[in-house]
Structures are given as C-alpha cells and as structure tokens.
Design a protein around this motif. Structure first.
Motif, PDB file in Angstrom:
ATOM      1  N   LEU A  31     -39.614   0.222 -48.801  1.00 16.72           N
ATOM      2  CA  LEU A  31     -38.967  -0.890 -49.511  1.00 16.72           C
ATOM      3  C   LEU A  31     -38.067  -1.679 -48.569  1.00 16.72           C
ATOM      4  CD1 LEU A  31     -38.238  -2.473 -52.075  1.00 16.72           C
ATOM      5  CD2 LEU A  31     -36.515  -0.710 -52.552  1.00 16.72           C
ATOM      6  N   ARG A  32     -37.273  -0.986 -47.770  1.00 13.12           N
ATOM      7  CA  ARG A  32     -36.379  -1.681 -46.819  1.00 13.12           C
ATOM      8  C   ARG A  32     -37.175  -2.535 -45.827  1.00 13.12           C
ATOM      9  NH1 ARG A  32     -33.830   3.482 -47.120  1.00 13.12           N
ATOM     10  NH2 ARG A  32     -31.793   3.323 -48.100  1.00 13.12           N
ATOM     11  N   LYS A  33     -38.300  -2.012 -45.371  1.00 12.53           N
ATOM     12  CA  LYS A  33     -39.137  -2.783 -44.439  1.00 12.53           C
ATOM     13  C   LYS A  33     -39.641  -4.058 -45.097  1.00 12.53           C
ATOM     14  CE  LYS A  33     -40.729   1.209 -41.842  1.00 12.53           C
ATOM     15  NZ  LYS A  33     -41.844   2.132 -41.634  1.00 12.53           N
ATOM     16  N   GLU A  34     -40.096  -3.931 -46.342  1.00 12.93           N
ATOM     17  CA  GLU A  34     -40.576  -5.122 -47.037  1.00 12.93           C
ATOM     18  C   GLU A  34     -39.431  -6.115 -47.258  1.00 12.93           C
ATOM     19  OE1 GLU A  34     -43.260  -5.789 -50.841  1.00 12.93           O
ATOM     20  OE2 GLU A  34     -41.129  -5.678 -51.373  1.00 12.93           O
ATOM     21  N   LEU A  35     -38.297  -5.626 -47.719  1.00 14.55           N
ATOM     22  CA  LEU A  35     -37.170  -6.517 -48.016  1.00 14.55           C
ATOM     23  C   LEU A  35     -36.695  -7.273 -46.780  1.00 14.55           C
ATOM     24  CD1 LEU A  35     -35.126  -4.261 -50.465  1.00 14.55           C
ATOM     25  CD2 LEU A  35     -36.495  -6.280 -51.039  1.00 14.55           C
ATOM     26  N   ASP A  36     -36.737  -6.624 -45.641  1.00 13.29           N
ATOM     27  CA  ASP A  36     -36.323  -7.275 -44.392  1.00 13.29           C
ATOM     28  C   ASP A  36     -37.219  -8.451 -44.018  1.00 13.29           C
ATOM     29  OD1 ASP A  36     -34.123  -5.664 -44.016  1.00 13.29           O
ATOM     30  OD2 ASP A  36     -35.157  -4.264 -42.687  1.00 13.29           O
ATOM     31  N   SER A  37     -38.388  -8.532 -44.658  1.00 15.55           N
ATOM     32  CA  SER A  37     -39.305  -9.635 -44.352  1.00 15.55           C
ATOM     33  C   SER A  37     -39.314 -10.730 -45.430  1.00 15.55           C
ATOM     34  CB  SER A  37     -40.731  -9.096 -44.171  1.00 15.55           C
ATOM     35  OG  SER A  37     -41.241  -8.648 -45.414  1.00 15.55           O
ATOM     36  N   LEU A  38     -38.564 -10.527 -46.501  1.00 15.80           N
ATOM     37  CA  LEU A  38     -38.560 -11.493 -47.605  1.00 15.80           C
ATOM     38  C   LEU A  38     -37.348 -12.417 -47.506  1.00 15.80           C
ATOM     39  CD1 LEU A  38     -39.600  -9.149 -50.550  1.00 15.80           C
ATOM     40  CD2 LEU A  38     -41.045 -10.724 -49.263  1.00 15.80           C
ATOM     41  N   SER A  39     -37.618 -13.710 -47.457  1.00 18.57           N
ATOM     42  CA  SER A  39     -36.542 -14.690 -47.261  1.00 18.57           C
ATOM     43  C   SER A  39     -35.526 -14.683 -48.398  1.00 18.57           C
ATOM     44  CB  SER A  39     -37.120 -16.098 -47.074  1.00 18.57           C
ATOM     45  OG  SER A  39     -37.847 -16.486 -48.217  1.00 18.57           O
ATOM     46  N   THR A  40     -35.962 -14.413 -49.631  1.00 24.72           N
ATOM     47  CA  THR A  40     -34.999 -14.390 -50.745  1.00 24.72           C
ATOM     48  C   THR A  40     -34.008 -13.248 -50.582  1.00 24.72           C
ATOM     49  OG1 THR A  40     -36.659 -13.193 -52.027  1.00 24.72           O
ATOM     50  CG2 THR A  40     -36.438 -15.548 -52.469  1.00 24.72           C
ATOM     51  N   PHE A  41     -34.482 -12.110 -50.104  1.00 21.54           N
ATOM     52  CA  PHE A  41     -33.596 -10.972 -49.860  1.00 21.54           C
ATOM     53  C   PHE A  41     -32.644 -11.266 -48.704  1.00 21.54           C
ATOM     54  CE2 PHE A  41     -32.506  -7.099 -47.582  1.00 21.54           C
ATOM     55  CZ  PHE A  41     -31.960  -6.331 -48.602  1.00 21.54           C
ATOM     56  N   ILE A  42     -33.191 -11.792 -47.623  1.00 21.60           N
ATOM     57  CA  ILE A  42     -32.379 -12.105 -46.441  1.00 21.60           C
ATOM     58  C   ILE A  42     -31.304 -13.130 -46.791  1.00 21.60           C
ATOM     59  CG2 ILE A  42     -32.450 -13.130 -44.124  1.00 21.60           C
ATOM     60  CD1 ILE A  42     -35.346 -11.923 -43.941  1.00 21.60           C
ATOM     61  N   ASP A  43     -31.679 -14.147 -47.543  1.00 19.74           N
ATOM     62  CA  ASP A  43     -30.733 -15.195 -47.940  1.00 19.74           C
ATOM     63  C   ASP A  43     -29.612 -14.640 -48.807  1.00 19.74           C
ATOM     64  OD1 ASP A  43     -29.836 -17.963 -48.206  1.00 19.74           O
ATOM     65  OD2 ASP A  43     -30.574 -17.807 -50.281  1.00 19.74           O
ATOM     66  N   LEU A  44     -29.964 -13.834 -49.820  1.00 20.83           N
ATOM     67  CA  LEU A  44     -28.924 -13.275 -50.683  1.00 20.83           C
ATOM     68  C   LEU A  44     -28.027 -12.315 -49.911  1.00 20.83           C
ATOM     69  CD1 LEU A  44     -27.579 -13.050 -53.432  1.00 20.83           C
ATOM     70  CD2 LEU A  44     -29.298 -11.325 -54.058  1.00 20.83           C
ATOM     71  N   SER A  45     -28.598 -11.521 -49.035  1.00 22.40           N
ATOM     72  CA  SER A  45     -27.792 -10.608 -48.202  1.00 22.40           C
ATOM     73  C   SER A  45     -26.761 -11.388 -47.402  1.00 22.40           C
ATOM     74  CB  SER A  45     -28.678  -9.825 -47.234  1.00 22.40           C
ATOM     75  OG  SER A  45     -29.548  -8.996 -47.903  1.00 22.40           O
ATOM     76  N   TYR A  46     -27.197 -12.470 -46.812  1.00 19.03           N
ATOM     77  CA  TYR A  46     -26.309 -13.307 -46.007  1.00 19.03           C
ATOM     78  C   TYR A  46     -25.188 -13.887 -46.876  1.00 19.03           C
ATOM     79  CZ  TYR A  46     -24.655 -17.091 -43.078  1.00 19.03           C
ATOM     80  OH  TYR A  46     -23.856 -17.945 -42.352  1.00 19.03           O
ATOM     81  N   ARG A  47     -25.544 -14.403 -48.056  1.00 20.40           N
ATOM     82  CA  ARG A  47     -24.542 -15.002 -48.940  1.00 20.40           C
ATOM     83  C   ARG A  47     -23.524 -13.963 -49.423  1.00 20.40           C
ATOM     84  NH1 ARG A  47     -27.476 -17.718 -53.515  1.00 20.40           N
ATOM     85  NH2 ARG A  47     -29.237 -16.455 -52.897  1.00 20.40           N
ATOM     86  N   ILE A  48     -23.977 -12.754 -49.703  1.00 18.84           N
ATOM     87  CA  ILE A  48     -23.057 -11.686 -50.129  1.00 18.84           C
ATOM     88  C   ILE A  48     -22.089 -11.348 -49.002  1.00 18.84           C
ATOM     89  CG2 ILE A  48     -22.905  -9.248 -50.778  1.00 18.84           C
ATOM     90  CD1 ILE A  48     -25.654  -9.656 -52.192  1.00 18.84           C
TER      91      ILE A  48
END
Length: 103
Positions: A31-48
């Motif tokens: 799951l972590r590997k997939e999430l690291d490649s998804l722009s929506t996850f990366i964007d929300l992580s950055y905003r948090i």
C-alpha cells in the motif's frame, strides 16, 4: 493431599525461552508503495505537513495518512477494490451470504 505441579518439577534443570512477536501486515508495504506513486496522496501529504492546523483530522504516520485514526485512501487507489472484496466476500467478512464461484 494432592501435590501441585511445581512441587514435582525437577531441580537443576532450567529452560528459557525469549520470544518477541509483532504483527506485520505485508499488504501495508505494498500500500505504501502504491501511495507514494499517487499524486492525490502526495499532494495531501504535502499540505498536511505544510499546514497541519488546517488538517486537524489528519495525521501522517509511518508513510500513511490517517483520517480520524483510520487509513485514508485516495479514490484512485487499487486497494479500495481489494479491501472491499476481502471484507465483504470472505467467510469472516460482513456478508457471509455472498459466495465467490471458482471455476
């Protein structure tokens, strides 16, 4: 009188067993590997990270985003379908009446 088990233990013999047991969910690594490649996850992580006060219900923990203590998944995650199938069609899931036909 009945003797207890400890009174019958042989003296002079000792044994030790040290064991550390930890749960490790392999699917979380995937799951972590997939999430690291998804722009929506990366964007929300950055905003948090940048403005945690604006995202009080969200926390970043071990490479995951938690929303109110539960793992947050973007709508385009392939794990959504996998988890729904697992927890709705498995014998221990919530819908025992649904059976998967194997051919």
């Amino acid at each position: 009188m009945v003797a207890n088990a400890l009174s019958r233990a042989m003296e002079g013999q000792s044994a030790s067993l040290y064991l550390l047991s930890m749960h490790r969910f392999v699917f979380l690594d995937d799951l972590r590997k997939e999430l690291d490649s998804l722009s929506t996850f990366i964007d929300l992580s950055y905003r948090i990270q940048e403005d945690s006060a604006a995202y009080l219900d969200y926390t970043l923990t071990e490479g995951l985003i938690l929303h109110r203590g539960r793992i947050w998944l973007p709508s385009n995650s392939s794990f959504i379908k996998l988890l729904l199938e697992e927890f709705h069609q498995s014998p221990t899931g919530g819908h025992i009446g649904i059976q998967k036909t194997l051919h």
